[in-house]
Design a protein around this motif. Structure first.
Motif: not given
Length: 544
Positions: A41, A43, A223, A225, A249-251
Motif C-alpha cells: 500500500r 500512494f 483511498g 480519487s 491513486n487517492r488523487t
C-alpha cells in the motif's frame, strides 16, 4: 559510539535508507523500521532523482544507487506551449515508480539485517531505543507530539495541485499549459516506467473555483480519487495524452505545505525528511532531501562521541543546504504559480526564464549546456538575430540592451548609483527623491523587507505599494543575495500587476542574478549600488 537499538518511524525512502546506512555502520545494533501501512500500500506514482542527488547517494552507498538505476528510467524533457515544443535535458535524472523505489530500498535494508515491521504503528512513548528517527512524513505525529520542542512553522501555497498518472510512457518529461474556459491548468509530467508516467497538474484558486472543483465529492473509501476532476483534466489535456486516459491513486486537490522547524532534534529523537522540512515539488526534492538527510545523520553519528553531540552536528551540517534549497523551491513555486501569465513570451525566452527561475542556473551555464535554445532566447530578449548574441560571457551584452517602452527609452538596462564611475551618461538619471530633478526619470522607491517572499502579506504588500504616477518602480533592500533574489521575484509581481518599468538594485557581486532576471522579462533595469550605499535614491545609466 555504541548504539544497541535504533528505531525508525516510517518506511519511506528516507527512513529505509537511514536504516540501511546505520546498520552497515553499526552491525551489532538492532535496527527496526516501523511502517504503519502494509508493504503493498503506497500512494503516488513516480519519483525522480536528479544527477546531483545520485552523486551524493553514490558516494555513501554505491550498491543502492546501482539497484535504483537498474529499476529506473532516464528521460529528457520538453516545454510545450500550443503547437510548439522545445526538447532539452541530458537524460541525467532517474525516474522510478515509488512502489519500485520502496521495494529496492526494503531489499537493500533487509539484506544487511534491518527488521522492517509492516502494519505496526508506534509512537515515541512505545519505544525503547538509544536513537529514534522520526521519518514519519509531512504530517509527522512525532513532530506534533513534541511541537514545543521542534517549533514547526507550516505555510500553505495559494495554488492547488493533484497527482495523476498514465498507463503509458510519455516520450519525455513535459511542461505544458492548457487554457480552458475556466482558466489555465499546467502539467508537469514524466515517464517513470515502460508503461507509466506521472502527470501532476496545478492551477490557481480562481480557475479551480470556476471549474467547480471547490465542492469536494463525498468519499466512501478513504483511498478514493476525485473522479470528476480526473475526467475534466483528461479531456483538457487530451492532446498531451494523445487521447489516452488519466488514472488516480487517492488523487485529490491539495495545497502544498512548506514545513520549517526551529529544531530537528529533541533528546534522542531526530526528525528526517518531510517531517523536518519540505520543498516544493517543482524542483523534485522530497526524496532527495530525505535520503541526503540519512547520509548526514549517519556521518554525524560516526563522527561524534555522543548522541546529543551527533544530533546537534547533523542539524548544523545539514540545515544551511536545506534552507537554501527551500528558498530555491519557494522561488520556483511562485514562478510556476504565475506561469500562465508568461506564456506570451517567445518559447525560447520562456525556456531562459524557466531554467534561471530559481537562481540555481546562470545564463552562462545555460549557454554552455544548451547553446541553441539559450542564444535564440537571448536574441528574442534583445530583439536581434541569433548571430548577434555572444556564445559565451553574455552578461555584459544583456545589461547593455536598450529598453524601449512607451513610457521610457534608454540605451542600456544597466544603471549605477555611483556618479564617479567612468563612462556614465548623466543625461539619463533615475531619481527616486521626493522632488526629482526636472530632467530625470521619476521613480517610486519601495523598500522590500527581508523575508517578504515567505509571508502571507506578500501580495498585499505589492498591491499597497503599486499605485504611483511615477515612471519607474525601484525596489531596494538588504545587501544579501537571498534578499536580492526575493526582490527580483517581487519585482516580477510589480511588473505584471502594474505594467510599469521595474528597477531593482544590489551590489555588483550579484550581477548574474540581475542578468537572468532581465533576460527572463522579470525586471527592466538593473541598478548596481556602491558597497557603502545599499539604498541610494538616484541612479545613472552605466555605459562601458
Amino acid at each position: 559510539m555504541n548504539l544497541a537499538r535504533i528505531a525508525v518511524l516510517g518506511g519511506g525512502p528516507g527512513g529505509l535508507f537511514a536504516a540501511r546506512l546505520l546498520k552497515l555502520r553499526h552491525p551489532g545494533a538492532e535496527v527496526v523500521v516501523y511502517e504503519q501501512n502494509p508493504p503493498d500500500r503506497t500512494f503516488g506514482f513516480g519519483v525522480g532523482l536528479p544527477a546531483g542527488a545520485q552523486r551524493n547517494l553514490r558516494a555513501a552507498d554505491n550498491a543502492t544507487v546501482d539497484a535504483i538505476e537498474a529499476a529506473g528510467r532516464r528521460h529528457d524533457a520538453a516545454m510545450q506551449v500550443g503547437s510548439r515544443a522545445l526538447r532539452f535535458g541530458d537524460f541525467s535524472t532517474i525516474a522510478i515508480a515509488r512502489t519500485e523505489l520502496l521495494a529496492v530500498l526494503r531489499k537493500q535494508a533487509e539484506e544487511v539485517g534491518v527488521d522492517i515491521r509492516f502494519g505496526e504503528h508506534r509512537s515515541v512513548d512505545q519505544l525503547d531505543a538509544d536513537l529514534i528517527i522520526a521519518a514519519d512524513g509531512v504530517n509527522s505525529p512525532t513532530r506534533e507530539q513534541f511541537a514545543d520542542s521542534f517549533g514547526a512553522h507550516v505555510s500553505t501555497s495559494a495554488g492547488l495541485y493533484l497527482w495523476c498518472g498514465t498507463e503509458f510512457a510519455l516520450e519525455h518529461a513535459v511542461f505544458a499549459p492548457c487554457h480552458t474556459s475556466d482558466g489555465t491548468f499546467v502539467t508537469h509530467a514524466y515517464p517513470y516506467a515502460d508503461n507509466a508516467s506521472t502527470f501532476l497538474i496545478e492551477t490557481d484558486e480562481a480557475t479551480w473555483q470556476n471549474a467547480g472543483f471547490s465542492v469536494e465529492p463525498e468519499y466512501d473509501d478513504p483511498g478514493a480519487s476525485d473522479e470528476k476532476s480526473i475526467a475534466y483534466l483528461e479531456s483538457a489535456f487530451a492532446e498531451v495524452l494523445d487521447g489516452r486516459r488519466l488514472v488516480g491513486n487517492r488523487t485529490r486537490w491539495l495545497r502544498f505545505r512548506t514545513v520549517q522547524c526551529e529544531r530537528w532534534h529533541h533528546e534522542n529523537i531526530v526528525l528526517l525528511g518531510d517531517a523536518a522540512h519540505t520543498a516544493h515539488y517543482s524542483i523534485g526534492s522530497g526524496t532527495k532531501l530525505a535520503m541526503e538527510d540519512a547520509i548526514e545523520l549517519d556521518r554525524a553519528l560516526a563522527d561524534e562521541a555522543s548522541i546529543p553531540e551527533a544530533l546537534e552536528a547533523y542539524e548544523t551540517r545539514r540545515r544551511q543546504s536545506v534552507t537554501d534549497l527551500q528558498a530555491v523551491a519557494r522561488r520556483s513555486e511562485l514562478w510556476w504559480e504565475s506561469f500562465p501569465n508568461r506564456t506570451d513570451l517567445p518559447l525560447e525566452q520562456l525556456m531562459v526564464a524557466y531554467m534561471t527561475r530559481a537562481g540555481k542556473v546562470s545564463i552562462d551555464r545555460f549557454l554552455d549546456s544548451t547553446p541553441d535554445i539559450a542564444r535564440r532566447g537571448l536574441a528574442q530578449y534583445g530583439g536581434l538575430g541569433i548571430e548577434d548574441v555572444p556564445s559565451t560571457d553574455a552578461n555584459a551584452w544583456i545589461l547593455q540592451r536598450p529598453l524601449t517602452r512607451s513610457d521610457m527609452m534608454t540605451v542600456t538596462r544597466h544603471y549605477s548609483s555611483d556618479p564617479a564611475v567612468q563612462g556614465i551618461g548623466l543625461s539619463c538619471t533615475i531619481d527616486g527623491r521626493d522632488a526629482p530633478a526636472e530632467d530625470a526619470v521619476p521613480a517610486h522607491i519601495v523598500d522590500v523587507p527581508s523575508g517578504m517572499l515567505w509571508t502571507d502579506d506578500r501580495r498585499a504588500f505589492v498591491e499597497r505599494n503599486a499605485p504611483t504616477n511615477r515612471t519607474v518602480i525601484w525596489l531596494r533592500g538588504a545587501a544579501t543575495r537571498s534578499d536580492l533574489q526575493d526582490r527580483l521575484e517581487i519585482g516580477d509581481e510589480f511588473r505584471r500587476l502594474t505594467g510599469k518599468v521595474v528597477a531593482v538594485s544590489a551590489t555588483p557581486e550579484f550581477r548574474e542574478d540581475f542578468v537572468s532576471a532581465l533576460a527572463s522579462g522579470r525586471i527592466d533595469i538593473a541598478i548596481e549600488t556602491s558597497d557603502h550605499d545599499h539604498a541610494p535614491s538616484v541612479a545613472h545609466r552605466l555605459l562601458r
